[in-house]
Design an enzyme around this catalytic site. Structure first.
Site, PDB file in Angstrom:
ATOM      1  N   ASP A   1      97.090 -64.820  14.158  1.00 11.15           N
ATOM      2  CA  ASP A   1      98.247 -65.315  14.902  1.00 11.15           C
ATOM      3  C   ASP A   1      98.993 -64.143  15.534  1.00 11.15           C
ATOM      4  O   ASP A   1      98.371 -63.204  16.014  1.00 11.15           O
ATOM      5  CB  ASP A   1      99.148 -66.109  13.937  1.00 11.15           C
TER       6      ASP A   1
ATOM      7  N   SER B   1     100.412 -76.446  15.651  1.00 10.83           N
ATOM      8  CA  SER B   1     100.370 -75.109  15.043  1.00 10.83           C
ATOM      9  C   SER B   1     100.816 -75.146  13.595  1.00 10.83           C
ATOM     10  O   SER B   1     100.387 -74.317  12.788  1.00 10.83           O
ATOM     11  CB  SER B   1     101.279 -74.146  15.813  1.00 10.83           C
TER      12      SER B   1
ATOM     13  N   VAL C   1      84.364 -76.854  12.322  1.00 13.80           N
ATOM     14  CA  VAL C   1      85.775 -76.490  12.237  1.00 13.80           C
ATOM     15  C   VAL C   1      86.589 -77.735  11.925  1.00 13.80           C
ATOM     16  O   VAL C   1      86.350 -78.808  12.480  1.00 13.80           O
ATOM     17  CB  VAL C   1      86.259 -75.849  13.554  1.00 13.80           C
TER      18      VAL C   1
ATOM     19  N   HIS D   1     105.930 -66.783  15.231  1.00  8.53           N
ATOM     20  CA  HIS D   1     105.004 -67.909  15.097  1.00  8.53           C
ATOM     21  C   HIS D   1     104.113 -67.758  13.870  1.00  8.53           C
ATOM     22  O   HIS D   1     103.982 -68.668  13.052  1.00  8.53           O
ATOM     23  CB  HIS D   1     104.163 -68.018  16.365  1.00  8.53           C
TER      24      HIS D   1
ATOM     25  N   ASN E   1      98.400 -79.375  21.888  1.00 12.57           N
ATOM     26  CA  ASN E   1      99.589 -80.181  22.122  1.00 12.57           C
ATOM     27  C   ASN E   1      99.670 -80.784  23.523  1.00 12.57           C
ATOM     28  O   ASN E   1     100.762 -81.010  24.045  1.00 12.57           O
ATOM     29  CB  ASN E   1     100.831 -79.330  21.865  1.00 12.57           C
TER      30      ASN E   1
END
Length: 408
Positions: A84, A280, A233, A120, A215
């Site tokens: 990240d 997220s 995944v 984040h 999103n």
């Protein structure tokens, strides 16, 4: 190497209600919505670093019986790589959770992954493994798991598919058993080859890879996002308090499960917590569950861990749908309904499978003409009897009244 662009979805609502959008340079951008790089909606409408502690227990934790959950596992011994914007270990709830020795920085090669100028990655890490602390009801779902901090992106959009692929490979080398990727890529005709190979390598090394679905789902639009859509995944969409898909959450056949992603409380740089929204923050909720399962079942391989999470999710359909996948993740059930591992989820059994068939109720045709005539006659007779009784009663009353007047 082709640089892919991650949709610029960073937004936040300031105290006065004005929206502020931060557009980032081409590359990879955190897949959340809506927040900004340095600000996030908190209990007073604004968040600074450090932030004030949020004392109440977040709704995303209220829906989980934490005592029952942690009797089975707290994630001990499992390392989760957070690829990240870095993870700020100065936050007291992350100080003992972050492993700086294994962390790394692909933007500043001298760094250890703990420089998070965006905030984040610090939020993502907190949802996974924030330690309990006095003065706040927030805690990570896997409070004994270890976070490997990986700074691969920043507010300048320096991350790209190539650096993400590099981060995945290095995370595997550093011993991660779960990798969380709250980013997605857009802008190319298909997945980047280097990223494809890196994900395949991680899966081959028995690593659970969890990724945010994205999103761009407002209005029901469907887009294929990577790395979430890679086979193997666990792609995570966002759900709300009603266990329904959040309106922004990306839908599609690749979505594996959904998890809380609305009004998510988590840690921020230096200290305190803020509130944010997006897939997220749904992804690390699921990554934490994966860490809990791995800590309890050391012999389960990554495919079985993913299948367990999908199989035990709270479903609205017997099987998979494109909006919340196999359902909304159920952490307690994932840790308790685990008598044996499975390799893939299966739809719920229909009432006719594995038992006696449901017997339909006897078909009735309603009244025959004769039955209808008899019922009508009965109603008429009863009505007449009632009328006669009323008239007779009234006559008696009149007679008695006349007698009383005559006597007087």
């Amino acid at each position: 190497m082709r640089a892919l662009q991650l949709a610029p979805l960073l937004r936040n609502m300031f105290a006065g209600g004005a929206a502020c959008a931060l557009a980032l340079a081409p590359g990879l951008v955190p897949a959340h919505h809506p927040v900004t790089a340095r600000l996030a909606l908190a209990d007073d409408g604004e968040c600074t670093y450090p932030a004030r502690p949020i004392r109440s227990e977040p709704w995303s934790l209220q829906r989980v019986m934490l005592d029952q959950l942690w009797q089975n596992s707290q994630g001990e011994g499992v390392s989760v790589a957070v690829i990240d914007t870095g993870v700020d270990a100065r936050n007291p709830q992350l100080k003992d959770a972050v492993d700086k020795r294994d962390g790394f920085d692909l933007i500043d090669t001298k760094g250890d992954g703990t420089n998070d100028t965006v905030g984040h990655g610090t939020k993502v890490a907190g949802i996974i493994a924030a330690r309990p602390a006095a003065g706040t009801g927030f805690v990570g779902l896997a409070p004994r798991a270890t976070i490997i901090p990986v700074r691969q992106n920043d507010d300048q959009g320096n991350g790209n598919a190539g650096t993400l692929a590099q981060a995945i490979r290095k995370s595997v080398a550093e011993g991660a058993k779960v990798i969380n990727i709250s980013q997605d890529t857009t802008g190319g005709p298909g997945p980047d080859p280097a990223l494809t190979q890196a994900v395949q390598y991680a899966l081959s090394q028995d690593v659970v890879v969890v990724a945010a679905a994205g999103n761009d789902g407002t209005g029901g639009q469907q887009h294929t996002t990577y790395p979430a859509a890679f086979p193997g995944v666990l792609a995570v969409g966002a759900s709300d308090r009603n266990n329904e898909r959040a309106d922004f959450s990306q839908s599609g056949p690749f979505v594996g499960v959904a998890a809380p992603g609305v009004d998510m409380v988590s840690t921020v740089p230096i200290g305190g917590q803020c509130v944010d929204n997006g897939t997220s923050f749904a992804a690390p909720y699921v990554a934490a569950v994966a860490a809990l399962v791995r800590a309890k079942h050391h012999d389960w391989h990554e495919q079985q861990v993913v299948a367990q999470i999908e199989q035990t999710a709270q479903r609205v359909d017997p099987g998979h749908n494109n909006f919340i996948g196999w359902g909304v993740v159920d952490p307690v059930r994932a840790l308790t309904d685990d008598a044996k591992p499975i390799d893939e989820p299966v739809p719920d059994r229909s009432p006719t499978q594995g038992g006696a068939k449901v017997q339909p109720a006897a078909l009735t045709l309603g009244e025959t003409p004769q039955q209808r005539a008899e019922r009508t006659a009965t109603y008429a007779l009863c009505s007449a009897a009632v009328l006669v009784a009323v008239i007779a009663g009234g006559a008696v009353v009149v007679r008695d009244a006349r007698r009383r007047r005559t006597t007087t």
